[in-house]
Design a protein around this motif. Sequence first.
Motif, PDB file in Angstrom:
ATOM      1  N   ALA A  78       0.831  -1.200   0.000  1.00 18.90           N
ATOM      2  CA  ALA A  78       0.000   0.000   0.000  1.00 18.90           C
ATOM      3  C   ALA A  78       0.866   1.251   0.000  1.00 18.90           C
ATOM      4  CB  ALA A  78      -0.915   0.007   1.220  1.00 18.90           C
ATOM      5  N   GLN A  79       0.377   2.259  -0.698  1.00 13.69           N
ATOM      6  CA  GLN A  79       1.002   3.581  -0.644  1.00 13.69           C
ATOM      7  C   GLN A  79       0.099   4.423   0.256  1.00 13.69           C
ATOM      8  OE1 GLN A  79       1.232   5.619  -4.387  1.00 13.69           O
ATOM      9  NE2 GLN A  79       2.215   7.408  -3.507  1.00 13.69           N
ATOM     10  N   TRP A  80       0.572   4.688   1.457  1.00 14.90           N
ATOM     11  CA  TRP A  80      -0.243   5.349   2.472  1.00 14.90           C
ATOM     12  C   TRP A  80      -0.379   6.824   2.156  1.00 14.90           C
ATOM     13  CZ3 TRP A  80      -2.862   2.086   5.336  1.00 14.90           C
ATOM     14  CH2 TRP A  80      -2.397   0.775   5.379  1.00 14.90           C
ATOM     15  N   VAL A  81      -1.627   7.308   2.137  1.00 15.18           N
ATOM     16  CA  VAL A  81      -1.940   8.666   1.704  1.00 15.18           C
ATOM     17  C   VAL A  81      -2.156   9.615   2.877  1.00 15.18           C
ATOM     18  CG1 VAL A  81      -3.568  10.065   0.373  1.00 15.18           C
ATOM     19  CG2 VAL A  81      -2.947   7.784  -0.428  1.00 15.18           C
ATOM     20  N   GLY A  82      -2.846   9.152   3.908  1.00 12.10           N
ATOM     21  CA  GLY A  82      -3.104  10.047   5.029  1.00 12.10           C
ATOM     22  C   GLY A  82      -3.981   9.420   6.093  1.00 12.10           C
ATOM     23  N   LEU A  83      -3.974  10.036   7.259  1.00 13.97           N
ATOM     24  CA  LEU A  83      -4.774   9.582   8.390  1.00 13.97           C
ATOM     25  C   LEU A  83      -5.667  10.727   8.837  1.00 13.97           C
ATOM     26  CD1 LEU A  83      -5.360   7.487  10.678  1.00 13.97           C
ATOM     27  CD2 LEU A  83      -3.575   8.638  11.988  1.00 13.97           C
ATOM     28  N   GLU A  84      -6.936  10.413   9.041  1.00 13.16           N
ATOM     29  CA  GLU A  84      -7.885  11.388   9.579  1.00 13.16           C
ATOM     30  C   GLU A  84      -8.500  10.793  10.834  1.00 13.16           C
ATOM     31  OE1 GLU A  84     -12.257  13.307   8.579  1.00 13.16           O
ATOM     32  OE2 GLU A  84     -11.137  12.360   6.958  1.00 13.16           O
ATOM     33  N   ILE A  85      -8.372  11.493  11.938  1.00 13.68           N
ATOM     34  CA  ILE A  85      -9.025  11.084  13.176  1.00 13.68           C
ATOM     35  C   ILE A  85     -10.419  11.715  13.147  1.00 13.68           C
ATOM     36  CG2 ILE A  85      -8.988  11.150  15.698  1.00 13.68           C
ATOM     37  CD1 ILE A  85      -6.695   9.489  14.477  1.00 13.68           C
ATOM     38  N   VAL A  86     -11.450  10.869  13.117  1.00 12.22           N
ATOM     39  CA  VAL A  86     -12.828  11.339  13.015  1.00 12.22           C
ATOM     40  C   VAL A  86     -13.368  11.695  14.391  1.00 12.22           C
ATOM     41  CG1 VAL A  86     -15.176  10.705  12.286  1.00 12.22           C
ATOM     42  CG2 VAL A  86     -13.195   9.969  10.938  1.00 12.22           C
ATOM     43  N   ALA A  87     -13.141  10.816  15.370  1.00 12.02           N
ATOM     44  CA  ALA A  87     -13.659  11.041  16.721  1.00 12.02           C
ATOM     45  C   ALA A  87     -12.889  10.193  17.714  1.00 12.02           C
ATOM     46  CB  ALA A  87     -15.144  10.679  16.789  1.00 12.02           C
ATOM     47  N   THR A  88     -12.849  10.667  18.952  1.00 12.64           N
ATOM     48  CA  THR A  88     -12.282   9.888  20.043  1.00 12.64           C
ATOM     49  C   THR A  88     -13.291   9.880  21.188  1.00 12.64           C
ATOM     50  OG1 THR A  88     -11.167  11.803  20.993  1.00 12.64           O
ATOM     51  CG2 THR A  88      -9.886  10.459  19.473  1.00 12.64           C
ATOM     52  N   ASP A  89     -13.312   8.790  21.914  1.00 14.56           N
ATOM     53  CA  ASP A  89     -14.174   8.690  23.084  1.00 14.56           C
ATOM     54  C   ASP A  89     -13.329   8.088  24.200  1.00 14.56           C
ATOM     55  OD1 ASP A  89     -16.356   8.676  24.799  1.00 14.56           O
ATOM     56  OD2 ASP A  89     -17.078   6.737  24.078  1.00 14.56           O
ATOM     57  N   ALA A  90     -13.121   8.858  25.240  1.00 17.03           N
ATOM     58  CA  ALA A  90     -12.250   8.475  26.357  1.00 17.03           C
ATOM     59  C   ALA A  90     -10.834   8.239  25.799  1.00 17.03           C
ATOM     60  CB  ALA A  90     -12.797   7.278  27.101  1.00 17.03           C
ATOM     61  N   ASP A 118      -7.936   7.623  31.726  1.00 22.51           N
ATOM     62  CA  ASP A 118      -8.836   6.523  31.367  1.00 22.51           C
ATOM     63  C   ASP A 118      -8.080   5.201  31.254  1.00 22.51           C
ATOM     64  OD1 ASP A 118     -11.094   8.287  31.010  1.00 22.51           O
ATOM     65  OD2 ASP A 118     -10.222   8.876  29.081  1.00 22.51           O
ATOM     66  N   ASP A 119      -8.837   4.111  31.277  1.00 22.74           N
ATOM     67  CA  ASP A 119      -8.259   2.786  31.057  1.00 22.74           C
ATOM     68  C   ASP A 119      -8.736   2.158  29.751  1.00 22.74           C
ATOM     69  OD1 ASP A 119      -6.625   2.672  33.301  1.00 22.74           O
ATOM     70  OD2 ASP A 119      -8.267   1.967  34.568  1.00 22.74           O
ATOM     71  N   GLU A 120      -9.768   2.745  29.132  1.00 20.04           N
ATOM     72  CA  GLU A 120     -10.280   2.278  27.853  1.00 20.04           C
ATOM     73  C   GLU A 120     -10.668   3.483  27.020  1.00 20.04           C
ATOM     74  OE1 GLU A 120     -13.490  -0.446  28.566  1.00 20.04           O
ATOM     75  OE2 GLU A 120     -12.122  -2.065  29.116  1.00 20.04           O
ATOM     76  N   GLY A 121     -10.715   3.273  25.711  1.00 24.95           N
ATOM     77  CA  GLY A 121     -11.120   4.346  24.824  1.00 24.95           C
ATOM     78  C   GLY A 121     -11.288   3.846  23.403  1.00 24.95           C
ATOM     79  N   THR A 122     -11.938   4.673  22.581  1.00 24.21           N
ATOM     80  CA  THR A 122     -12.090   4.350  21.168  1.00 24.21           C
ATOM     81  C   THR A 122     -11.612   5.515  20.328  1.00 24.21           C
ATOM     82  OG1 THR A 122     -14.359   5.188  21.058  1.00 24.21           O
ATOM     83  CG2 THR A 122     -14.092   2.836  21.563  1.00 24.21           C
ATOM     84  N   VAL A 123     -11.142   5.176  19.133  1.00 25.80           N
ATOM     85  CA  VAL A 123     -10.718   6.177  18.170  1.00 25.80           C
ATOM     86  C   VAL A 123     -11.303   5.781  16.819  1.00 25.80           C
ATOM     87  CG1 VAL A 123      -8.770   7.294  17.014  1.00 25.80           C
ATOM     88  CG2 VAL A 123      -8.546   6.577  19.400  1.00 25.80           C
ATOM     89  N   GLU A 124     -12.142   6.646  16.266  1.00 27.32           N
ATOM     90  CA  GLU A 124     -12.646   6.412  14.915  1.00 27.32           C
ATOM     91  C   GLU A 124     -11.701   7.127  13.965  1.00 27.32           C
ATOM     92  OE1 GLU A 124     -16.540   7.086  12.048  1.00 27.32           O
ATOM     93  OE2 GLU A 124     -16.751   7.398  14.212  1.00 27.32           O
ATOM     94  N   PHE A 125     -11.244   6.394  12.954  1.00 29.12           N
ATOM     95  CA  PHE A 125     -10.251   6.970  12.043  1.00 29.12           C
ATOM     96  C   PHE A 125     -10.487   6.499  10.618  1.00 29.12           C
ATOM     97  CE2 PHE A 125      -8.597   2.921  13.417  1.00 29.12           C
ATOM     98  CZ  PHE A 125      -8.031   2.369  12.279  1.00 29.12           C
ATOM     99  N   ILE A 126      -9.904   7.234   9.690  1.00 25.64           N
ATOM    100  CA  ILE A 126      -9.897   6.858   8.283  1.00 25.64           C
ATOM    101  C   ILE A 126      -8.438   6.872   7.834  1.00 25.64           C
ATOM    102  CG2 ILE A 126     -10.653   7.399   5.939  1.00 25.64           C
ATOM    103  CD1 ILE A 126     -12.968   9.018   7.240  1.00 25.64           C
ATOM    104  N   ALA A 127      -7.941   5.709   7.451  1.00 27.63           N
ATOM    105  CA  ALA A 127      -6.586   5.582   6.915  1.00 27.63           C
ATOM    106  C   ALA A 127      -6.713   5.400   5.404  1.00 27.63           C
ATOM    107  CB  ALA A 127      -5.859   4.397   7.544  1.00 27.63           C
TER     108      ALA A 127
END
Length: 161
Positions: free
Chosen positions: A72-84, A89-98
Amino acid sequence: MDLCPCGSGGAYEACCGALIETAKPAPTAEAVMRARYSAFVKQELEYLHDSLHPEHRDDYDPAATQRWARTAQWVGLEIVATDAGGTGDDEGTVEFIASYRDGGATHAHREIGRFSRHEGIWYYTNGDMVTPGTVRHSGPKVGRNDPCPCGSGRKYKKCCG
């Protein structure tokens, strides 16, 4: 200055490089996500393994990971949202688009990644792909013999139907 592939705008050595090359623990779940993306770009496969939660390494496929990172030729990363996933914190989520190019086409890997802290260190545990929602037409249904909504003046069945 070598910019960090994660899109932070900072130098790689001071950003994700510090986490990948020196095994410095990431302060947040988002930092692990950014470093994992940078590890794909830089083909730092050891970090991709080491940043997986120890309880989730059973199904890790190093050959497939290596193949994806190298082809793959990596183009970019976009962080859409984070929760915790912060320092308290001890847990969390990250919504992203690679985004990446492969086989002449550009693809977007959209995921909600889950992270947890184990013995004070943030790890990626697993994630779920985010698929586009179904779009439903809310207008009136066009009949076969009605004029085509595209404006051609022809019947729908002879035009776009």
